[in-house]
Design an enzyme around this catalytic site. Structure first.
Site, PDB file in Angstrom:
ATOM      1  N   HIS A  32      -0.755   4.039  -2.699  1.00 29.96           N
ATOM      2  CA  HIS A  32      -0.945   2.947  -3.620  1.00 29.96           C
ATOM      3  C   HIS A  32      -2.128   1.923  -3.044  1.00 29.96           C
ATOM      4  CE1 HIS A  32       3.179   2.720  -5.251  1.00 29.96           C
ATOM      5  NE2 HIS A  32       3.696   3.196  -3.969  1.00 29.96           N
ATOM      6  N   CYS A  45       3.505   7.557  -6.524  1.00 28.50           N
ATOM      7  CA  CYS A  45       4.932   7.355  -5.740  1.00 28.50           C
ATOM      8  C   CYS A  45       5.768   8.095  -6.788  1.00 28.50           C
ATOM      9  CB  CYS A  45       4.707   5.942  -5.321  1.00 28.50           C
ATOM     10  SG  CYS A  45       5.976   5.615  -4.081  1.00 28.50           S
TER      11      CYS A  45
END
Length: 485
Positions: free
Chosen positions: A430, A333
């Site tokens: 994630h 991310c």
């Protein structure tokens, strides 16, 4: 008929989140239909919900303890710090803007209708709601317009159990002092207290417990010993990370720079649990270890500011040296964005509009955009064929030549980027390491093995926590004290 009761703490990190999760699982085992609720949370470790929003990860764990999917109504107000004085404000799962702390303090009471609306919707479908407070009700400077502690308890007319933390010392003063600073209306909401994190012979605190009862008039619901399996449950507070990732002294070394606005660090939980992984959280002022097998850059709530902090620590130099030695780097991310060549923020989403130079280890470019990507996804690691599930929670669009070497596929689409030499990878997803088969493959590439069933370990820890609460917390009294809402 739905009943509710609230657990408030004498301070932050006294164990409220874990205690609520344990109480919920214990009550579910008693046959009750239970829901968690936290009116206001402050955390950059968020979970994506099936209804397309985000809540604090602690409430997601509590929903798991209840055996139900996480829902935005379980945490209607989420504050995600972006700077020393400001935070993104999430209302019922969606971005409602950014506010400085002073402005939020003045305006927070306007959020009470949304809080009560979410609470009432939850109450319509369960037997019991166990509510978690935030920080401490003794912070009298925050009492005006409060929606997180006594302000909510008063508005919803729910009783409160006050939780103290004996591990940090002064627990008698914590609890008695809280009563001393609360006004009579707030004190009338408190129906009992409990003491958490006791180590050793509990009988040694009998006199202390009785002294609290005598001074406050509140009954004791328990003195709860330290729960040894707490490290097996996902952490919400970044302050818990260094202890959970304490160096094992052997195994595959994964180094994680501790950046100021680190977010969604639940990616680290499965790695910390691996016996063959030496996960090290590198604090400011320390160099990244030269013996690291992998440098892992996790998520950030303010990528550009954290990139500047990384450079200020000299960690960019350490990462460059690491790759020259043939070491691997993974960015997730915000960490993925940092590894690219540029990060552009034309709309000033993270601060002043402009473009900054990234670390340059991936030939990619990121442009920040006001649209937030929030979704649960399933995918595959094509190299090994292992199945994955995860979640996406970010702003920004990333493109460039290295995305043509995507190393994952999610929802049938390529995901991530890989450098030409294969040493540096990144992606937006994630939750990758929760998948045991993928984690075993990934770690094998670093010379480590894996025989851990992570998800089963979390369930076992929740069951053990429920038994712990049944033994040391008076749940019968808790249920008797809960009131209809």
């Amino acid at each position: 008929m739905t009943k509710a009761i609230m657990i408030q703490g004498t301070g932050s990190n006294v164990g409220k989140s874990m205690i609520v999760a344990g109480l919920i699982r214990a009550c579910v085992k008693r046959g009750l239909n239970v829901r968690p609720f936290k009116p206001q949370n402050m955390s950059n470790n968020a979970a994506v919900t099936e209804d397309g929003g985000e809540i604090g990860r602690a409430q997601a764990l509590q929903a798991r303890a209840a055996g139900v999917p996480p829902h935005t109504d379980m945490n209607p107000i989420l504050l995600k710090p972006q700077s020393a004085t400001g935070a993104q404000v999430i209302v019922q799962g969606q971005i409602a803007g950014h506010q400085e702390a002073a402005a939020f303090g003045r305006n927070k009471s306007a959020l009470m209708p949304a809080v009560l609306q979410s609470f009432q919707r939850l109450a319509a479908g369960c037997d019991l709601i166990i509510i978690e407070g935030a920080g401490s009700p003794a912070e009298t400077n925050l009492r005006s317009g409060d929606i997180a502690n006594m302000g909510f308890a008063g508005a919803a007319q729910v009783p409160v159990v006050l939780m103290g933390d004996i591990d940090r010392g002064g627990v008698i003063a914590q609890i008695v002092g809280t009563q001393a600073v609360l006004d009579s209306t707030d004190n009338a909401l408190v129906c009992g207290f409990a003491v958490n994190k006791f180590r050793g012979d509990r009988s040694l605190f009998d006199a202390g417990r009785d002294d609290i009862v005598a001074r406050t008039g509140w009954p004791s619901l328990g003195v709860i010993p330290w729960f040894d399996a707490a490290h097996r449950l996902p952490a919400e507070d970044v302050m818990d990370l260094p202890a959970r990732a304490r160096s094992k002294g052997a195994g595959c070394v994964i180094a994680v720079p501790r950046l100021p606005r680190i977010s969604n660090f639940d990616d680290l939980d499965p790695l910390a649990a691996e016996p063959g992984v030496d996960l090290r959280i590198i604090m400011p002022g320390q160099p990244l270890p030269a013996d690291a097998d992998l440098i892992l850059l996790v998520g950030s709530k303010a990528t550009i500011a954290d990139l500047a902090a990384l450079r200020a620590e000299g960690w960019d130099i350490d990462i460059a040296a690491h790759t020259r030695r043939g070491g691997q780097v993974l960015g997730l991310c915000g960490g993925y964005q940092m590894l690219g060549k540029t990060i552009a923020d034309p709309d000033g989403i993270e601060g002043e509009p402009g473009t900054v130079t990234g670390l340059g280890h991936l030939d990619i470019h990121t442009v920040m955009a006001p649209i937030k990507h929030l979704s649960l996804k399933t995918g595959v690691h094509p190299e090994s064929g292992t199945e994955l599930s995860g979640y996406e929670i970010h702003i920004g669009e990333t493109s460039g030549p290295d995305t043509e070497r995507a190393w994952l596929r999610f929802d049938g689409k390529p995901e991530g980027a890989t450098s030409k030499d294969g040493l540096v990878r990144g992606c937006y997803m994630h939750g990758l390491f929760n998948a045991d088969a993928f984690r075993a493959v990934f770690l094998s590439q670093l010379g480590a093995g894996s025989q851990l069933n992570f998800e089963a370990g979390v369930e076992d820890a929740l069951d053990a926590l429920a038994l712990h609460m049944e033994r040391y917390f008076d749940i019968d009294q808790l249920l008797a004290l809960a009131k209809e809402v």
